[in-house]
Design a protein around this motif. Sequence first.
Motif, PDB file in Angstrom:
ATOM      1  N   ARG A  21       0.517  -1.169  -0.241  1.00 30.74           N
ATOM      2  CA  ARG A  21       0.044   0.022   0.078  1.00 30.74           C
ATOM      3  C   ARG A  21       1.217   1.314   0.347  1.00 30.74           C
ATOM      4  NH1 ARG A  21      -1.271  -3.759   3.218  1.00 30.74           N
ATOM      5  NH2 ARG A  21      -0.975  -2.730   4.962  1.00 30.74           N
ATOM      6  N   GLU A  23       1.023   5.315   0.366  1.00 31.10           N
ATOM      7  CA  GLU A  23       0.198   6.498   0.386  1.00 31.10           C
ATOM      8  C   GLU A  23       0.314   7.660   0.801  1.00 31.10           C
ATOM      9  OE1 GLU A  23      -2.694   7.770   3.980  1.00 31.10           O
ATOM     10  OE2 GLU A  23      -2.198   5.844   4.255  1.00 31.10           O
ATOM     11  N   ALA A  57      -2.003   6.893  -8.608  1.00 31.12           N
ATOM     12  CA  ALA A  57      -2.325   6.402  -6.778  1.00 31.12           C
ATOM     13  C   ALA A  57      -3.198   7.755  -6.416  1.00 31.12           C
ATOM     14  CB  ALA A  57      -1.644   6.870  -5.823  1.00 31.12           C
ATOM     15  N   ARG A  61      -3.199   7.472  -3.101  1.00 32.98           N
ATOM     16  CA  ARG A  61      -3.422   6.089  -2.114  1.00 32.98           C
ATOM     17  C   ARG A  61      -3.401   4.717  -3.768  1.00 32.98           C
ATOM     18  NH1 ARG A  61      -8.069   8.030   2.187  1.00 32.98           N
ATOM     19  NH2 ARG A  61      -6.061   8.377   3.727  1.00 32.98           N
ATOM     20  N   THR A  63      -3.430   0.126  -3.694  1.00 34.35           N
ATOM     21  CA  THR A  63      -2.648  -1.108  -3.389  1.00 34.35           C
ATOM     22  C   THR A  63      -2.203  -1.624  -4.140  1.00 34.35           C
ATOM     23  OG1 THR A  63      -4.042  -0.742  -1.819  1.00 34.35           O
ATOM     24  CG2 THR A  63      -3.386  -2.820  -2.096  1.00 34.35           C
TER      25      THR A  63
END
Length: 98
Positions: A21, A23, A57, A61, A63
């Motif tokens: 992940r 971020e 992203a 964010r 994954t």
Amino acid sequence: MTGLEVQGPERVAAGSEVEFRCEVHGDGKPLGDHVLHVELRSPSGRTIAHYAKNVLARAGRITLRIPLAVNEMAGTWTVQACDVLTGATAERQFQVGP
């Protein structure tokens, strides 16, 4: 943007899928989309080209799920994410074993 973070497992088996992940951190304001360059480095420190990619992203964010080859080298690997616009980077090490 105040920083970038990569989270993931400490240990994975060769031949399995590893999940990371990424971020982007901000100063409390809503984040826009960011392009990140993500790559994996083997225990020898070499960037493995087929694991390197640019990703979007959304809202800072993402994954990622990366399938590792069954015959990947055992040892300490590194995932690195770099924000393409700002150059901010984050890394995480993880162990690959049989």
